[in-house]
Design a protein around this motif. Structure first.
Motif, mmCIF file in Angstrom:
data_model
loop_
_atom_site.group_PDB
_atom_site.id
_atom_site.type_symbol
_atom_site.label_atom_id
_atom_site.label_comp_id
_atom_site.label_asym_id
_atom_site.label_seq_id
_atom_site.Cartn_x
_atom_site.Cartn_y
_atom_site.Cartn_z
ATOM 1 N N ASN A 186 0.815 -1.213 0.000
ATOM 2 C CA ASN A 186 0.000 0.000 0.000
ATOM 3 C C ASN A 186 0.849 1.264 0.000
ATOM 4 O O ASN A 186 0.442 2.273 -0.573
ATOM 5 N N SER A 187 2.011 1.218 0.624
ATOM 6 C CA SER A 187 2.890 2.395 0.630
ATOM 7 C C SER A 187 3.761 2.419 -0.615
ATOM 8 O O SER A 187 4.093 3.490 -1.130
ATOM 9 N N GLY A 188 4.150 1.239 -1.088
ATOM 10 C CA GLY A 188 5.051 1.153 -2.232
ATOM 11 C C GLY A 188 6.407 1.763 -1.951
ATOM 12 O O GLY A 188 7.142 2.127 -2.867
ATOM 13 N N CYS A 189 6.745 1.876 -0.656
ATOM 14 C CA CYS A 189 7.940 2.618 -0.260
ATOM 15 C C CYS A 189 8.906 1.741 0.532
ATOM 16 O O CYS A 189 8.552 1.238 1.608
ATOM 17 N N VAL A 190 10.102 1.576 0.003
ATOM 18 C CA VAL A 190 11.140 0.808 0.679
ATOM 19 C C VAL A 190 11.499 1.453 2.016
ATOM 20 O O VAL A 190 11.653 0.772 3.038
ATOM 21 N N GLY A 191 11.626 2.776 2.023
ATOM 22 C CA GLY A 191 11.986 3.491 3.241
ATOM 23 C C GLY A 191 10.975 3.297 4.353
ATOM 24 O O GLY A 191 11.353 3.122 5.520
ATOM 25 N N MET A 192 9.685 3.307 4.014
ATOM 26 C CA MET A 192 8.650 3.107 5.024
ATOM 27 C C MET A 192 8.711 1.694 5.580
ATOM 28 O O MET A 192 8.553 1.478 6.783
ATOM 29 N N CYS A 193 8.931 0.730 4.695
ATOM 30 C CA CYS A 193 9.041 -0.664 5.128
ATOM 31 C C CYS A 193 10.170 -0.821 6.136
ATOM 32 O O CYS A 193 9.995 -1.423 7.198
ATOM 33 N N VAL A 194 11.321 -0.257 5.831
ATOM 34 C CA VAL A 194 12.506 -0.446 6.666
ATOM 35 C C VAL A 194 12.473 0.436 7.915
ATOM 36 O O VAL A 194 12.697 -0.045 9.038
#
Length: 265
Positions: A186-194
Motif C-alpha cells: 500500500n505504501s510502495g515505499c522501501v523506506g517506510m518498510c525499513v
C-alpha cells in the motif's frame, strides 16, 4: 545462521476471527482478503480487503498515536481530522498516509525513534519488564510469539502463517511467513518498510522485550519473513541497507539514487 523452511504450522485455536463470517447486530460481516482467490493479489496490484470493526479500531488507534509525530505543517490539519473521525472511520489508506507524514522532515533514525515512541505509548507502565519475565528468550517464547503474530497482526501485514526455521542447528516453529505485506504494497515505499516497520519492530522486541527478532523483507514479491529468536544484524550489514526505491510505484522515490534515499543517514 537461520534456515527457513516453508512448512506451515496451523494453530486452530488461534484462527483469526475475521477470516470467518460473523454476525453482529443482525448483520453478517465478512472481513479479511476480498480477492476471489482468497490470496493476495499478484505483484503490481493492490490486494483488496474487507476490514471489519476490529481492524478499523486498530487502524484508528495507530493513526491517532502517529498523528502526534506527523510533519509540523500537517499537525493542525491532522488534529482537525481526528476530531471529525470516529473510532471506526479510519481506513488502511489513511493509516498509511499518516505514516508518510511521520517520515517527512525526519532522518532514518528519527523515523525509527518516532515509531518506538508510538509502540511504547500503547503499553501500560512496566510492560516491557513484565514481558521479559513472562517471555525470556527461549524456544518456547519464540514459538509462542510467532503463533500470536499470525492473528494479531493480520490487519497490518495481511495473511501470514507460522513456518519452521532452523536456528544454530535447532529446528523450531518460530518463523512467520507474510505472504504479501499489506503495509509495503500500500505504501510502495522501501523506506517506510525499513524505517517504519522492520527496524523499529526488530529493535522493540530485541531491546525492549528482550526477545530477539529478525525481519527479512523480500522486495521482489513483497513477502516477508519474521524469525523470533534470531538476533538482527546491524543496519550497515543488513541487505536492506542497499535496497533501491520502487521507482515505478513510490511517490517518494528518487530514481537517480542506487539506494533508497530514505535509508541514508
Amino acid at each position: 545462521m537461520v534456515v527457513i523452511s516453508f512448512q506451515a504450522v496451523h494453530y486452530p485455536a488461534l484462527n483469526y476471527c475475521c477470516l470467518q463470517r460473523r454476525r453482529i447486530g443482525g448483520n453478517i460481516i465478512q472481513c479479511g482478503i476480498a480477492e476471489p482467490s482468497g490470496e493476495p493479489a499478484p505483484l503490481g496490484q493492490k490486494t483488496k480487503y474487507n476490514d471489519g470493526l476490529i481492524e478499523k479500531a486498530f487502524m484508528t488507534l495507530f493513526a491517532r498515536k502517529m498523528e502526534k509525530f506527523s510533519a509540523n505543517s500537517n499537525k493542525a490539519a491532522g488534529a482537525e481530522v481526528n476530531k471529525k473521525k470516529g473510532l471506526f472511520d479510519y481506513d488502511y489508506e489513511s493509516f498509511v498516509d499518516v505514516s508518510k507524514r511521520v517520515m517527512q522532515g525526519r532522518s532514518r533514525v528519527q523515523q525509527q525513534q518516532a515509531v518506538r515512541e508510538v509502540l511504547l505509548s500503547m503499553l501500560p507502565p512496566g510492560a516491557p519488564a513484565q514481558f521479559r519475565k513472562l517471555f525470556p528468550p527461549t524456544k518456547w517464547a519464540a514459538e509462542f510469539n510467532a503463533a500470536l503474530t499470525v492473528p494479531f497482526f493480520h490487519w497490518l501485514v495481511g495473511p501470514s502463517e507460522v513456518v519452521e526455521v532452523e536456528l544454530n542447528g535447532v529446528k523450531q516453529r518460530s518463523g512467520v511467513h507474510i505472504k504479501k505485506c499489506r503495509y509495503l504494497e500500500n505504501s510502495g515505499c522501501v523506506g517506510m518498510c525499513v524505517n517504519m516497520c522492520k527496524i523499529p519492530t526488530q529493535d522493540f522486541f530485541t531491546n525492549e522485550f528482550g526477545l530477539p527478532l529478525t525481519m527479512i523483507p523480500n522486495f521482489e514479491d513483497m513477502s516477508c519473513e519474521m524469525v523470533y529468536g534470531q538476533v538482527p544484524p546491524p543496519f550497515e550489514e543488513d541487505p536492506v541497507a542497499k535496497q533501491p526505491c520502487f521507482a515505478d510505484i513510490c511517490s517518494l522515490a528518487n530514481p537517480s539514487s542506487s539506494v533508497c534515499h530514505k535509508l541514508q543517514a
